[in-house]
Design a protein around this motif. Structure first.
Motif, PDB file in Angstrom:
ATOM      1  N   UNK A 126       0.882  -1.176   0.131  1.00 49.62           N
ATOM      2  CA  UNK A 126      -0.069   0.047  -0.057  1.00 49.62           C
ATOM      3  C   UNK A 126       0.926   1.303   0.074  1.00 49.62           C
ATOM      4  N   UNK A 127       0.464   2.372  -0.591  1.00 49.38           N
ATOM      5  CA  UNK A 127       1.007   3.487  -0.664  1.00 49.38           C
ATOM      6  C   UNK A 127       0.213   4.584   0.051  1.00 49.38           C
ATOM      7  N   UNK A 128       0.621   5.897   0.308  1.00 52.60           N
ATOM      8  CA  UNK A 128      -0.311   6.858   1.138  1.00 52.60           C
ATOM      9  C   UNK A 128      -0.474   7.981   0.150  1.00 52.60           C
ATOM     10  N   UNK A 129      -1.898   8.256  -0.181  1.00 48.29           N
ATOM     11  CA  UNK A 129      -2.108   9.378  -1.021  1.00 48.29           C
ATOM     12  C   UNK A 129      -3.455   9.755  -0.839  1.00 48.29           C
ATOM     13  N   UNK A 130      -3.885  10.822  -1.638  1.00 50.23           N
ATOM     14  CA  UNK A 130      -5.116  11.524  -1.185  1.00 50.23           C
ATOM     15  C   UNK A 130      -6.020  10.917  -2.475  1.00 50.23           C
ATOM     16  N   UNK A 131      -7.177  10.135  -2.313  1.00 49.54           N
ATOM     17  CA  UNK A 131      -7.838   9.716  -3.377  1.00 49.54           C
ATOM     18  C   UNK A 131      -8.899  10.832  -4.037  1.00 49.54           C
ATOM     19  N   UNK A 132      -8.648  10.461  -5.335  1.00 49.13           N
ATOM     20  CA  UNK A 132      -9.614  11.507  -6.120  1.00 49.13           C
ATOM     21  C   UNK A 132     -10.994  11.762  -5.388  1.00 49.13           C
ATOM     22  N   UNK A 133     -11.384  13.207  -5.185  1.00 47.41           N
ATOM     23  CA  UNK A 133     -12.497  13.527  -4.728  1.00 47.41           C
ATOM     24  C   UNK A 133     -12.466  13.443  -3.100  1.00 47.41           C
ATOM     25  N   UNK A 134     -11.404  13.060  -2.571  1.00 42.98           N
ATOM     26  CA  UNK A 134     -11.317  13.194  -1.091  1.00 42.98           C
ATOM     27  C   UNK A 134     -10.431  14.090  -0.531  1.00 42.98           C
ATOM     28  N   UNK A 135     -10.496  14.430   0.774  1.00 36.15           N
ATOM     29  CA  UNK A 135      -9.856  15.269   1.217  1.00 36.15           C
ATOM     30  C   UNK A 135      -8.711  15.234   2.366  1.00 36.15           C
ATOM     31  N   UNK A 136      -8.757  13.619   2.529  1.00 39.20           N
ATOM     32  CA  UNK A 136      -7.673  13.063   3.686  1.00 39.20           C
ATOM     33  C   UNK A 136      -6.733  12.009   2.914  1.00 39.20           C
ATOM     34  N   UNK A 137      -5.473  12.282   3.527  1.00 43.42           N
ATOM     35  CA  UNK A 137      -4.625  11.004   2.941  1.00 43.42           C
ATOM     36  C   UNK A 137      -4.955   9.687   3.495  1.00 43.42           C
ATOM     37  N   UNK A 138      -4.858   8.772   2.511  1.00 40.27           N
ATOM     38  CA  UNK A 138      -5.425   7.373   2.945  1.00 40.27           C
ATOM     39  C   UNK A 138      -4.166   6.375   2.336  1.00 40.27           C
ATOM     40  N   UNK A 164      -8.045   1.912   1.930  1.00 39.43           N
ATOM     41  CA  UNK A 164      -8.142   1.713   3.303  1.00 39.43           C
ATOM     42  C   UNK A 164      -8.714   2.710   4.210  1.00 39.43           C
ATOM     43  N   UNK A 165     -10.036   2.579   4.662  1.00 36.73           N
ATOM     44  CA  UNK A 165     -10.672   3.633   5.495  1.00 36.73           C
ATOM     45  C   UNK A 165     -10.437   3.396   6.944  1.00 36.73           C
ATOM     46  N   UNK A 166      -9.896   4.319   7.742  1.00 39.02           N
ATOM     47  CA  UNK A 166      -9.668   4.231   9.251  1.00 39.02           C
ATOM     48  C   UNK A 166     -10.698   5.015   9.783  1.00 39.02           C
ATOM     49  N   UNK A 167     -11.852   4.239  10.481  1.00 38.73           N
ATOM     50  CA  UNK A 167     -12.855   5.029  10.964  1.00 38.73           C
ATOM     51  C   UNK A 167     -12.917   4.992  12.413  1.00 38.73           C
ATOM     52  N   UNK A 168     -13.374   6.035  13.063  1.00 40.51           N
ATOM     53  CA  UNK A 168     -13.459   5.757  14.509  1.00 40.51           C
ATOM     54  C   UNK A 168     -14.256   4.627  15.194  1.00 40.51           C
ATOM     55  N   UNK A 169     -13.759   4.190  16.342  1.00 41.45           N
ATOM     56  CA  UNK A 169     -14.470   3.049  17.236  1.00 41.45           C
ATOM     57  C   UNK A 169     -15.739   3.691  17.891  1.00 41.45           C
ATOM     58  N   UNK A 170     -16.955   2.942  18.111  1.00 39.54           N
ATOM     59  CA  UNK A 170     -17.850   3.512  18.780  1.00 39.54           C
ATOM     60  C   UNK A 170     -17.598   2.765  20.424  1.00 39.54           C
ATOM     61  N   UNK A 171     -17.644   3.533  21.308  1.00 38.67           N
ATOM     62  CA  UNK A 171     -17.670   3.301  22.965  1.00 38.67           C
ATOM     63  C   UNK A 171     -18.949   3.358  23.352  1.00 38.67           C
ATOM     64  N   UNK A 172     -19.515   2.527  23.951  1.00 38.77           N
ATOM     65  CA  UNK A 172     -20.962   2.554  24.460  1.00 38.77           C
ATOM     66  C   UNK A 172     -20.848   2.561  26.006  1.00 38.77           C
ATOM     67  N   UNK A 173     -21.739   3.378  26.648  1.00 35.39           N
ATOM     68  CA  UNK A 173     -21.638   3.102  28.175  1.00 35.39           C
ATOM     69  C   UNK A 173     -23.097   2.909  28.540  1.00 35.39           C
ATOM     70  N   UNK A 174     -23.429   2.289  29.892  1.00 33.25           N
ATOM     71  CA  UNK A 174     -24.809   2.280  30.356  1.00 33.25           C
ATOM     72  C   UNK A 174     -25.002   2.448  31.640  1.00 33.25           C
TER      73      UNK A 174
END
Length: 197
Positions: free
Chosen positions: A15-27, A37-47
């Motif tokens: 893999x290489x790092x670059x900004x995909x066409x139409x995107x604003x973030x380096x991926x 490869x999209x790296x998205x936030x994890x969801x933490x839940x509490x009760x």
């Protein structure tokens, strides 16, 4: 960078790092097949589960903050709704049981520095019976006056939990938003009931 992040999961090309066409973030991208490869936030839940005027707390058996008190929480699994995840974490850590369909949103939190979204729900326990799980050294039901704030694992969220006790006393629950970051914390009401529930 892990081995998974070095090679494309579709064709095994480096893999290489670059900004995909139409995107604003380096991926991380594959130059061969075009996989991104999209790296998205994890969801933490509490009760915030309660019985009468008391809320369920657990003393952490795991790092970070082993031995400190906290609200039952953990990461959402792929096959769950946020409410189901919050109910599962409560059951696993404290033996407490709530109906996921009765859980209501209390807090939408953002932890951008560690790429997590924090959702806290509240609802009634089906019974006051608690049994500590493998991730807990102890479990307890605490009223607002009984909470061991000096032994609290995550002091940054203390204002939101104190607000929950205020809301719970009146049975008029707000919905809040918060951002937790290095030296910058915000907490504000965004909605909620004006009537007792």
């Amino acid at each position: 960078m892990s081995m998974q992040e070095k090679f494309c999961g579709h064709c095994a090309t480096p893999l290489t790092r670059a900004v995909p066409a139409g995107d604003t973030h380096s991926r991380l991208m594959c130059d061969r097949c075009g996989h991104i490869v999209y790296q998205n936030p994890k969801i933490l839940v509490a009760c915030l589960a309660f019985w009468q005027d008391r809320v369920v707390w657990m003393r952490r058996a795991c790092e970070p903050q082993r031995g400190s008190w906290a609200i039952p929480a953990g990461f959402m699994e792929s096959d769950e709704t946020p409410q189901q995840a919050a109910a599962r974490e409560l059951r696993e850590e404290t033996g407490g049981v709530v109906d996921p369909n009765q859980l209501e949103l209390f807090l939408l939190g953002s932890l951008p520095e560690i790429s997590e979204v924090y959702l806290a729900f509240h609802g009634p326990l089906l019974s006051p019976q608690l049994n500590r799980g493998e991730e807990s050294l102890d479990v307890a039901l605490f009223s607002a006056e009984e909470v061991p704030w000096k032994e609290f694992a995550y002091p940054v969220v203390q204002p939101s939990l104190q607000q929950f006790y205020i809301d719970h006393q009146s049975r008029q629950y707000g919905v809040y938003q918060a951002t937790y970051g290095a030296g910058q914390h915000t907490f504000s009401r965004i909605g909620g009931s004006e009537e007792g529930t």
